[in-house]
Design an enzyme around this catalytic site. Structure first.
Site, PDB file in Angstrom:
ATOM      1  N   ALA A 115      11.718 -25.215  10.207  1.00 47.77           N
ATOM      2  CA  ALA A 115      11.421 -23.780  10.286  1.00 47.77           C
ATOM      3  C   ALA A 115      10.682 -23.427  11.570  1.00 47.77           C
ATOM      4  O   ALA A 115       9.839 -22.552  11.603  1.00 47.77           O
ATOM      5  CB  ALA A 115      10.591 -23.361   9.081  1.00 47.77           C
ATOM      6  N   ARG A 132      18.540 -14.667  17.358  1.00 45.66           N
ATOM      7  CA  ARG A 132      19.611 -13.745  16.989  1.00 45.66           C
ATOM      8  C   ARG A 132      19.190 -12.708  15.941  1.00 45.66           C
ATOM      9  O   ARG A 132      19.894 -11.752  15.686  1.00 45.66           O
ATOM     10  CB  ARG A 132      20.824 -14.555  16.487  1.00 45.66           C
ATOM     11  N   THR A 160      17.165 -29.191  16.724  1.00 43.97           N
ATOM     12  CA  THR A 160      16.914 -29.643  15.346  1.00 43.97           C
ATOM     13  C   THR A 160      16.549 -31.132  15.269  1.00 43.97           C
ATOM     14  O   THR A 160      15.727 -31.526  14.446  1.00 43.97           O
ATOM     15  CB  THR A 160      18.143 -29.373  14.462  1.00 43.97           C
ATOM     16  N   ASN A 183      -4.831  15.167 -24.787  1.00 43.74           N
ATOM     17  CA  ASN A 183      -3.867  16.042 -24.133  1.00 43.74           C
ATOM     18  C   ASN A 183      -4.439  16.498 -22.797  1.00 43.74           C
ATOM     19  O   ASN A 183      -5.470  17.168 -22.746  1.00 43.74           O
ATOM     20  CB  ASN A 183      -3.569  17.262 -25.014  1.00 43.74           C
ATOM     21  N   ALA A 233      -1.510  20.953 -18.038  1.00 47.22           N
ATOM     22  CA  ALA A 233      -0.805  21.069 -16.762  1.00 47.22           C
ATOM     23  C   ALA A 233      -1.782  21.356 -15.631  1.00 47.22           C
ATOM     24  O   ALA A 233      -2.713  22.144 -15.774  1.00 47.22           O
ATOM     25  CB  ALA A 233       0.214  22.199 -16.845  1.00 47.22           C
ATOM     26  N   SER A 269      -5.163  23.628 -19.327  1.00 46.22           N
ATOM     27  CA  SER A 269      -4.446  23.586 -18.045  1.00 46.22           C
ATOM     28  C   SER A 269      -5.329  24.040 -16.888  1.00 46.22           C
ATOM     29  O   SER A 269      -6.249  24.831 -17.062  1.00 46.22           O
ATOM     30  CB  SER A 269      -3.223  24.503 -18.109  1.00 46.22           C
TER      31      SER A 269
END
Ligand code: UD1
Ligand code: CA
Length: 465
Positions: free
Chosen positions: A9, A15, A80, A378, A381, A406
């Site tokens: 490696a 390339r 190599t 709850n 929103a 909300s």
């Protein structure tokens, strides 16, 4: 069967045209070299070495999790064969077999390596080369045979027109007897268009010495696809992706459109989960059974229980979502989000470092950050946890069965006790005790007939026509 393993490696990977080391480019969520290491470790080798060189520190850093790896440095990339020679301090003077793998040949399977070692040992060979027959052998070293036996390997760039027609290629994967290896490597002369020391030069040397040189041909040539360019990386990615999708479908997952489904190697998906087109599952994601993942969903390093529904276009990272929960469409769950059983997160909701208890809901247009939220809550929103003061993050703690109207702003740090209510439109700066109602908004004033008066005023000031 256990032998030694060495992964090459150190090469430049020219390339790839990339600033990153080639072996760290990612394939299905893992660096290329990680795929190679997994195949290697399935052989339970005595030791595993990696030759690093080009951007060595980065490659080493990319492999820190593998504590037992031994690194050797190839300071100059001279080919190599030269790379293998650098491993002499690791394996010199030892007996037995060394399996050499390429960091850029990631799809190799352990079964194939076992077959390679078996043939190598049975033939008592000095070198056994793993080969493949490719319809398009372009770019690979070609296997030149004489009387049926391997006589040499010719690199693409050094090959004649006739040699380029050969379709059997060198995979770059070898089994080698350690005893004669390093002396033989020293005999290889630099050659070819690049004037490099080619590892396959060993073939000629061993043949001359009358040592046994064998070949094993892989059945599925995809296994030895080498990656030298971005295009080849994409091609290999396609192969891995297809086989992962097939593996999931074989295990009972419904994938509506495998061509647009992207699932990383380490992802698991339970049976009867339905994956709609255009879904991306990354990293260490685990999806339960009977889930439904709609189009445009990307899930990274997250865990989903059974029967979870993720609606279209959600991004979910580092989250844990319990069974029967519903999320989205258009939700963003950021790291350390925990969604309880049967909880709901709706559209345009963002969460971070937040746990939402069982059955709790945040259905619309909300930001929840650094919040611990109980069950049965709850969240109305447009609720926002104001968790950041410009310097520090502060926690919001919300008990069970809390109702938040909300348009509420919760200025952290703040705590809402069990069962507390918050009036819509509140800006909560102080804790709300359990069972209490917190109202924190300016009183409304209605100015009677204000509109009529304003219009009248305007009309009188208009110029005459
Ligand atoms: C090599 C083989 C070729 C084979 C192909 C299979 C040689 C000369 N050629 O070609 O026959 O068909 O693999 O994929 O061996 N490396 C080093 N140090 C170096 C040079 C390379 O560690 O000095 C490493 C690279 O990082 C890579 C591997 O060796 O992991 C192969 O090198 P690469 O340059 O990709 O060789 P190929 O041209 O693909
Ligand atoms: Ca290569």
């Amino acid at each position: 069967m256990a032998s030694h393993i060495l992964i090459l490696a150190a090469g430049q990977g020219t390339r790839m045209r990339s600033g990153r080391p080639k072996v760290l480019h990612r394939l299905a969520g893992l660096p290329l070299i990680e795929h190679v290491l997994r195949a290697a470790s399935a052989l339970t080798p005595h030791s595993t070495g990696v030759v690093v060189g080009h951007l060595a520190d980065q490659v080493r850093a990319g492999l820190v999790d593998h504590a037992s790896l031994r690194f050797v440095l190839q300071t100059e990339q001279r080919g190599t064969g030269h790379a293998l020679l650098q491993a002499e301090p690791l394996f010199g003077g030892q007996r037995g077999a060394l399996v050499v793998l390429s960091g850029d040949v990631p799809l190799i399977r352990p079964e194939t390596l076992r077959r390679l070692i078996q043939t190598h040992e049975r033939a008592d060979a000095a070198l056994t080369v793993l080969t493949a027959t490719l319809a398009r052998p372009y770019g690979y070293g070609r296997i030149v045979r004489k009387d049926g036996r391997l006589s040499r390997v010719v690199e693409e760039r050094d090959a004649s027109e006739t040699q380029r027609q050969l379709t059997e290629i060198n995979s770059g994967i070898y089994a080698l007897a350690l005893a004669p290896l390093f002396d033989a490597l020293r005999e290889i002369r630099a050659s070819g268009a690049l004037n490099e020391i080619y590892l396959p030069g060993l073939v000629t040397i061993y043949r001359r010495r009358g040592l046994a040189v064998e070949t094993v041909c892989v059945e599925n040539p995809d296994e030895v696809r080498g990656i030298n360019s971005q295009t080849e990386l994409a091609e290999v990615r396609q192969i891995v992706r297809q086989s992962k999708n097939e593996e999931l479908m074989a295990a009972g997952v419904t994938i509506e459109d495998p061509a647009t489904t992207y699932v990383d190697t380490d992802v698991t998906v339970g049976p009867d989960t339905v994956i709609h087109p255009g879904v991306i599952l990354e990293g260490r994601t685990r999806i339960g059974a009977r889930c439904e993942l709609h189009s445009g969903v990307r899930i990274v390093d997250s865990t989903l229980g059974d029967n979870v529904l993720i609606n279209n276009h959600c991004v979910i990272q580092g989250a844990t979502i319990a069974q029967d929960a519903r999320v989205g469409p258009f939700a963003h769950l950021r790291p350390e989000t925990v969604v309880g059983k049967a909880a709901r997160i709706g559209n345009f909701v963002e969460t971070k470092k937040t746990s939402l208890g069982d059955g709790s809901k945040a259905n619309h247009l909300t930001y929840l950050g650094d919040a611990t939220i109980g069950s049965g809550v709850n969240v109305g929103a447009g609720t926002i946890t104001c968790n950041y003061d410009g310097g520090q993050k502060h926690p919001t703690t919300i008990g069970d069965r809390v109702f938040i109207g909300s348009g509420t702003e919760l200025i952290a740090p703040v705590t809402l006790g069990d069962g507390a209510y918050v009036a819509a439109g509140s800006c909560i700066t102080n804790d709300v005790p359990a069972g209490a109602l917190g109202v924190a908004r300016a009183r409304q004033v209605n100015k009677e007939d204000w509109v009529t008066r304003r219009k009248a005023d305007r009309n009188t000031s208009l110029p005459d026509v």
